[in-house]
Design an enzyme around this catalytic site. Structure first.
Site, PDB file in Angstrom:
ATOM      1  N   CYS A 219     -71.024  56.735  -2.157  1.00 40.23           N
ATOM      2  CA  CYS A 219     -70.959  56.611  -3.494  1.00 40.23           C
ATOM      3  C   CYS A 219     -72.034  57.490  -4.212  1.00 40.23           C
ATOM      4  O   CYS A 219     -71.732  58.688  -4.159  1.00 40.23           O
ATOM      5  CB  CYS A 219     -70.899  55.200  -4.082  1.00 40.23           C
ATOM      6  SG  CYS A 219     -70.323  54.713  -5.701  1.00 40.23           S
TER       7      CYS A 219
ATOM      8  N   HIS B 204     -67.077  52.079  -1.018  1.00 38.20           N
ATOM      9  CA  HIS B 204     -68.098  51.199  -0.507  1.00 38.20           C
ATOM     10  C   HIS B 204     -67.779  50.527   0.963  1.00 38.20           C
ATOM     11  O   HIS B 204     -67.026  49.680   0.892  1.00 38.20           O
ATOM     12  CB  HIS B 204     -68.556  50.075  -1.400  1.00 38.20           C
ATOM     13  CG  HIS B 204     -69.775  50.747  -2.377  1.00 38.20           C
ATOM     14  ND1 HIS B 204     -70.938  50.844  -2.207  1.00 38.20           N
ATOM     15  CD2 HIS B 204     -69.298  50.957  -3.555  1.00 38.20           C
ATOM     16  CE1 HIS B 204     -71.240  51.548  -3.262  1.00 38.20           C
ATOM     17  NE2 HIS B 204     -70.400  51.746  -4.526  1.00 38.20           N
TER      18      HIS B 204
ATOM     19  N   GLU C  73     -69.484  49.300   2.992  1.00 39.21           N
ATOM     20  CA  GLU C  73     -70.329  48.040   3.391  1.00 39.21           C
ATOM     21  C   GLU C  73     -69.689  46.662   2.940  1.00 39.21           C
ATOM     22  O   GLU C  73     -69.879  45.563   3.320  1.00 39.21           O
ATOM     23  CB  GLU C  73     -71.518  48.236   3.155  1.00 39.21           C
ATOM     24  CG  GLU C  73     -71.938  48.251   1.558  1.00 39.21           C
ATOM     25  CD  GLU C  73     -71.601  49.483   0.857  1.00 39.21           C
ATOM     26  OE1 GLU C  73     -72.219  49.668  -0.198  1.00 39.21           O
ATOM     27  OE2 GLU C  73     -70.982  50.373   1.337  1.00 39.21           O
TER      28      GLU C  73
END
Length: 526
Positions: free
Chosen positions: A93, A184, A186
């Protein structure tokens, strides 16, 4: 006289291969670290402004997201070109946008904020990073800016319906591979994000994945033996997972040279002092129990402010602990159960994060506690501490115990603390926690609490009018306490528990259930 304090934590971080994460202040930075560690690869978070020397132990670098826009004049920046020629890099990002902008690409404000689920479309060129990612895989976007043009030497490797440059890579211009993604990987909403991170860590960075609970235990014990030798260590036990695991690790290294002190601050759960003391003695730990409840309650008399309560409890604990520790001859080290979230929430060291609340076991010691500090768990998240505890064969009843705040029930009584209110809260809490265990809900909840409000309301019991307190039941699901969602406990369970509390606990005539999540709320009320 005790020696000048010395922070002894670094020696407990063995030289495993690791992924370095540069934190630009994202709320998700800790999640990146956790996802990497789930691959049995050690990950270390450092502020973007304090990049260490890139040595051979570092196999790759990840640039985190950020609440800033890279177009802002005061946005956090680094010497990007120097970094890109040292190790493989993945920008996430903001990290991707920062690379694109600083290398000559273009980042613009998007016409609409890209937030939420999107479908990834890979390009036709074969690519390691997306080797185990399905066609049209779901990803999670969270950005207001977007990359509209890539720098020279880069190419697009994935898009979405609304973002042309969703992922990119370098074209062999740098000494190592460079990647950027505007989503993202994660977060769980990116359904194959773990596969992407695994590809970066295992295939691009060629990490073996040898950081396991077993290796952590052995290397930590060896490190403690080397550092402490035959010196005496004192440690304050709380009854919780963290201090218990820390105590067992240190005990494995130095045996009876570890002296544990378990202080009853008068703010524990019902019958907790004796039951926890018994469990420690059965584990073979060298433990002394100290009843200092009157001292704590006198210090807290008529204090309402939660931060004042925490400071008073912290000071009183240090006074009691210092007094008891001085009964032990030749103490040179202080053991603590500090874990990573304690550090993150207490001290703004990892990028532009904010202090949420003070903790009693981090942030330094008073000058008169002149001891070397041993914090074997400082780099671990809560779930990692439990895995280490399991490796040490610690009783699951202790390992699976819900987190309990250092200030105890004082911050679960809103307003001044008194013996009467403590008794009311203990009785209600015993019913709530007991029912969670009785009806097989305890292990489905990360943390549960009963809170006594300074609110009295009218009730009716039989033919009598009552005017008694309201209590709140709070139960959340979480992994490490950084974020949490309220637990969807069964209606029948809540009905039964509420009825039992109102009927059995004199002083409470109303029970409510907290359905707020963290963020924006916190887990504790104070």
């Amino acid at each position: 006289m005790w020696r000048t304090s010395f922070h002894a934590a670094d020696y407990l971080c063995p030289m495993h291969e690791k992924i370095l994460i540069l934190d630009f202040g994202s709320q998700y930075t800790q999640l990146i670290a956790r996802r990497i560690r789930e691959l049995n690869v050690y990950s270390e978070i450092v502020p973007f402004s304090k990049i260490p020397e890139i040595d051979d132990s570092i196999k790759g670098i990840i640039l985190s997201g950020s609440p800033f826009s890279c177009r802002d004049e005061n946005a956090p920046r680094i010497e990007i070109e120097k970094l890109l020629n040292q190790k493989p890099v993945l920008g996430i990002c903001y990290g991707a946008q920062l690379m694109a902008q600083m290398l000559g690409g273009n980042v613009s404000a998007s016409n609409k904020r890209e937030y939420g689920r999107a479908v990834l479309q890979k390009t036709s060129s074969p690519e390691k990073l997306f080797g185990k990612i399905s066609e049209r895989s779901q990803v999670w976007m969270s950005h207001a800016d977007t990359i509209t043009a890539l720098p020279e030497y880069f190419e697009v490797i994935a898009s979405t319906d609304s973002v042309e440059i969703a992922a990119f890579k370098s074209n062999n211009h740098f000494a190592f591979p460079v990647y950027g993604v505007q989503f993202h990987p994660e977060v769980v909403h990116t359904t194959e994000g773990k596969n992407l991170l695994s590809a970066f860590v295992k295939e691009v960075c060629e990490c073996k994945g040898d950081w396991t609970p077993a290796s952590f235990v052995q290397e930590t014990i060896d490190g403690l033996k080397k550092k402490i030798g035959n010196e005496q260590v004192v440690l304050g036990l709380s009854g919780g997972v963290d201090s218990t695991v820390a105590a067992v690790l240190i005990s494995k290294a130095i045996g009876k040279n570890l002296h544990c002190i378990f202080v009853d601050n008068g703010l524990l759960r019902k019958n907790e002092f004796q039951s926890v003391l018994d469990s420690y003695q059965h584990m073979g730990l060298n433990v002394t129990g100290v009843d200092a409840s009157e001292e704590f309650l006198n210090a807290l008399h008529e204090v309402s402010d939660p931060e004042k309560k925490r400071k008073i409890i912290g000071k009183t604990f240090i006074d009691v602990f210092d007094r008891e520790a001085h009964r032990i001859q030749n103490v040179k080290f202080l053991g603590q159960g500090t874990i990573y979230p304690d550090v993150i929430e207490s001290i703004s060291v990892h990028g532009p994060s904010q202090t949420i609340k003070s903790h009693h076991n981090v942030g330094g010691l008073p000058d008169f506690l002149k001891l070397n500090v041993v914090e074997p768990l400082r780099s671990l998240f809560k779930d990692e501490v439990r895995k280490v505890g399991a490796e040490l064969k610690i009783d699951p009843d202790i390992l699976n115990r819900h987190p309990f705040p250092g200030p105890g029930l004082s911050i679960r009584i809103l307003g001044p603390v008194s013996k009467e209110k403590l008794q009311i809260l203990r009785d209600a809490d015993e019913i709530f926690i007991g029912n969670l265990k009785k009806y097989d809900q305890y292990d489905k909840v990360w943390q549960a609490a009963t809170i006594l409000l300074p609110i009295q309301s009218v009730g009716v019991m039989g033919d009598e009018r009552t005017y008694e307190f309201t209590c709140v039941l709070r139960a959340v699901t979480s992994v490490d306490g950084m974020t949490a969602d309220w637990s969807r406990l069964p209606d029948d369970f809540l009905s039964t528990t509420s009825s039992e509390i109102i009927n059995q606990v004199k002083g409470i005539n109303r029970v409510v259930y907290d359905i707020s999540s963290k963020p924006p709320s916190t887990i504790e009320w104070e």
